[in-house]
Design a protein around this motif. Structure first.
Motif, short mmCIF file in Angstrom:
data_model
loop_
_atom_site.label_atom_id
_atom_site.label_comp_id
_atom_site.label_asym_id
_atom_site.label_seq_id
_atom_site.Cartn_x
_atom_site.Cartn_y
_atom_site.Cartn_z
N LEU A 48 35.97 37.95 38.05
CA LEU A 48 36.53 37.27 37.90
C LEU A 48 37.04 35.58 38.09
O LEU A 48 37.78 35.82 38.50
CB LEU A 48 36.00 37.94 39.47
N ALA A 49 35.87 35.26 38.57
CA ALA A 49 36.38 33.95 38.46
C ALA A 49 37.01 32.82 37.34
O ALA A 49 38.06 32.50 37.33
CB ALA A 49 35.31 32.97 39.16
N THR A 50 36.49 33.70 36.38
CA THR A 50 36.61 32.37 34.72
C THR A 50 37.35 33.36 34.17
O THR A 50 38.77 32.64 33.75
CB THR A 50 35.60 33.31 33.96
N GLN A 51 38.01 34.52 34.56
CA GLN A 51 39.69 35.04 34.20
C GLN A 51 40.36 34.97 35.02
O GLN A 51 41.53 35.17 34.83
CB GLN A 51 39.53 37.03 34.43
N LEU A 52 39.81 34.83 36.71
CA LEU A 52 41.46 33.55 37.16
C LEU A 52 41.75 32.44 36.53
O LEU A 52 42.59 32.34 36.47
CB LEU A 52 40.93 33.62 38.75
N THR A 53 41.16 32.07 36.45
CA THR A 53 41.46 30.61 35.43
C THR A 53 41.70 30.97 34.58
O THR A 53 43.07 29.91 34.29
CB THR A 53 39.94 30.19 35.33
N TRP A 54 41.72 31.85 33.90
CA TRP A 54 42.45 31.80 32.34
C TRP A 54 43.79 32.59 33.02
O TRP A 54 44.67 31.59 32.38
CB TRP A 54 42.29 32.84 31.50
N ALA A 55 44.04 33.16 34.01
CA ALA A 55 45.43 33.99 33.99
C ALA A 55 46.66 32.62 34.89
O ALA A 55 47.42 32.80 34.69
CB ALA A 55 45.28 34.50 35.82
N ALA A 56 45.33 31.48 35.60
CA ALA A 56 46.83 30.62 35.87
C ALA A 56 46.93 29.07 35.31
O ALA A 56 47.80 28.81 35.31
CB ALA A 56 45.42 29.76 37.30
N SER A 57 46.21 29.54 33.90
CA SER A 57 47.34 28.05 32.52
C SER A 57 47.91 29.61 32.62
O SER A 57 48.35 28.90 30.91
CB SER A 57 45.49 28.65 31.62
N SER A 58 48.36 30.43 32.79
CA SER A 58 49.56 31.69 31.56
C SER A 58 51.40 30.32 31.80
O SER A 58 50.78 29.50 32.67
CB SER A 58 50.10 32.67 32.63
N ASP B 146 46.95 41.51 30.71
CA ASP B 146 45.89 41.89 31.56
C ASP B 146 44.40 41.99 31.36
O ASP B 146 44.33 42.39 30.35
CB ASP B 146 46.31 43.15 32.19
N VAL B 147 43.78 41.77 31.97
CA VAL B 147 42.10 41.47 31.64
C VAL B 147 41.35 42.70 32.69
O VAL B 147 41.42 41.97 33.91
CB VAL B 147 41.65 40.75 31.28
N SER B 148 39.87 42.53 32.70
CA SER B 148 39.00 42.88 33.91
C SER B 148 37.62 42.86 33.07
O SER B 148 37.11 42.44 32.05
CB SER B 148 39.21 43.90 34.83
N TRP B 149 36.99 43.74 33.80
CA TRP B 149 35.08 43.81 32.91
C TRP B 149 35.20 43.96 31.32
O TRP B 149 34.11 43.37 30.93
CB TRP B 149 34.34 44.64 34.70
N PRO B 150 35.89 45.65 30.87
CA PRO B 150 35.94 45.51 29.19
C PRO B 150 35.59 43.86 28.89
O PRO B 150 35.49 43.53 27.47
CB PRO B 150 36.71 45.76 28.89
N GLN B 151 36.36 42.75 29.42
CA GLN B 151 36.52 41.52 28.08
C GLN B 151 35.60 40.52 28.72
O GLN B 151 36.03 39.39 28.42
CB GLN B 151 38.17 41.26 28.34
N CYS B 152 35.24 40.91 29.61
CA CYS B 152 33.51 39.71 30.25
C CYS B 152 32.88 40.04 28.50
O CYS B 152 32.46 40.43 27.98
CB CYS B 152 32.60 40.78 30.89
N GLY B 153 32.57 38.68 29.01
CA GLY B 153 31.88 37.59 26.80
C GLY B 153 33.18 37.73 25.95
O GLY B 153 32.31 36.89 25.11
N ARG B 154 34.17 38.54 26.17
CA ARG B 154 35.30 37.92 25.48
C ARG B 154 35.90 37.19 24.84
O ARG B 154 36.17 37.31 26.52
CB ARG B 154 36.12 39.55 24.73
N ALA B 155 36.02 36.57 24.15
CA ALA B 155 37.70 35.77 23.61
C ALA B 155 39.32 36.06 24.62
O ALA B 155 39.58 37.27 24.48
CB ALA B 155 37.64 35.48 22.28
#
Length: 267
Positions: free
Chosen positions: A74-84, A41-50
């Motif tokens: 949010l948008a970037t992290q949703l794209t990341w999650a969709a690649s699971s 799980d990821v959110s705002w604390p992971q903004c800008g991090r790998a």
């Protein structure tokens, strides 16, 4: 969301300069690949991090730490999650939202059973100005869930499981009935759009905020996502712990490693 990253950074101002440098260097270390069958799980604390590589599923925080905010990544992290990889029974992409019941101390508080042009059925009766009891708490929860679904940038909100992040770090009433009403309002809204919901917390925090959930409550049968482990082995064992509510079951457990949150599927 109880993250080791946030906990460390919140204490940085107390550390000597060399220690601060070490902490910041650790924050820049690329995320490791998740273990087989484990999500993140990821959110705002992971903004800008790998972000973690190759998770089995991804759970993305919709808010920026408070119930009335939006995660800027949010948008970037949703794209990341969709690649699971989707190699567990968990949905590949899920969401979690911050919750709270701030009463009149909040930046907004309801004064009626109407929100966004919708007259809401309220099982606790009429919400009125300056009322901080269950009726207006229910409306506050309903309204925050509406905002999460429709103004944060989520496409097709009914397609997701929405986890309610219930932690003592946010603002809550001293009235557990009102707090449960707040969460019930959120569940009612998500149910109205045919979205699934669950509860994220620890047993201790849940008890402090919501207490014992009656069997008649819509919270009673919700699945639990249990926080608190520090290793995969401990998270695996936590699948056998009691659910947060008497009619629910444990669907997920969380553990923290290297400043990232990892999630083990119990189903």
């Amino acid at each position: 969301m109880m993250s080791a990253t946030r906990s460390v950074l919140s204490r940085v101002r107390w550390l000597p300069a060399l220690a601060v440098t070490i902490v910041l260097m650790l924050q820049a270390v690329p995320a490791e690949a998740a273990a087989a069958g484990v999500g993140n799980d990821v959110s705002w604390p992971q903004c800008g991090r790998a972000l973690p590589k190759g998770p089995a599923f991804g759970i993305v925080g919709v808010n920026n730490g408070l119930a009335n905010t939006t995660n800027p990544c949010l948008a970037t992290q949703l794209t990341w999650a969709a690649s699971s990889s989707g190699t567990t029974a968990q949905p590949k992409v899920q969401l979690y939202v911050n919750t709270a019941n701030p009463g009149l101390a909040g930046s907004w508080w309801p004064t009626s059973n109407t929100y966004a042009g919708t007259k809401v059925f309220n099982p606790y009766g009429d919400c009125k100005a300056n009322d901080v009891g269950p009726a207006c708490s229910y409306m506050y929860g309903w309204a925050k869930a509406y905002d999460d679904a429709y103004i944060r940038g989520i496409s097709n909100p009914s397609a997701y499981t929405w986890w309610l992040d219930v932690e003592t770090g946010n603002s809550w009433s001293g009235d557990k009935v009102a707090n449960r009403a707040d969460l019930e309002g959120m569940v009612a809204f998500f149910s109205s759009i045919n979205a699934k919901t669950g509860i994220y917390s620890t047993a201790t925090q849940w008890s402090q905020i919501a207490g014992t959930v009656p069997a008649a409550s819509p919270l009673f049968t919700l699945p639990s996502w249990l926080a608190g482990a520090r290793t995969l082995a401990a998270a695996t064992r936590n699948c056998s712990n009691a659910a947060l509510t008497g009619g629910g079951s444990v669907s997920l457990t969380q553990y923290v490693s290297g400043g990232y949150d990892y999630d083990y599927s119990c189903i």
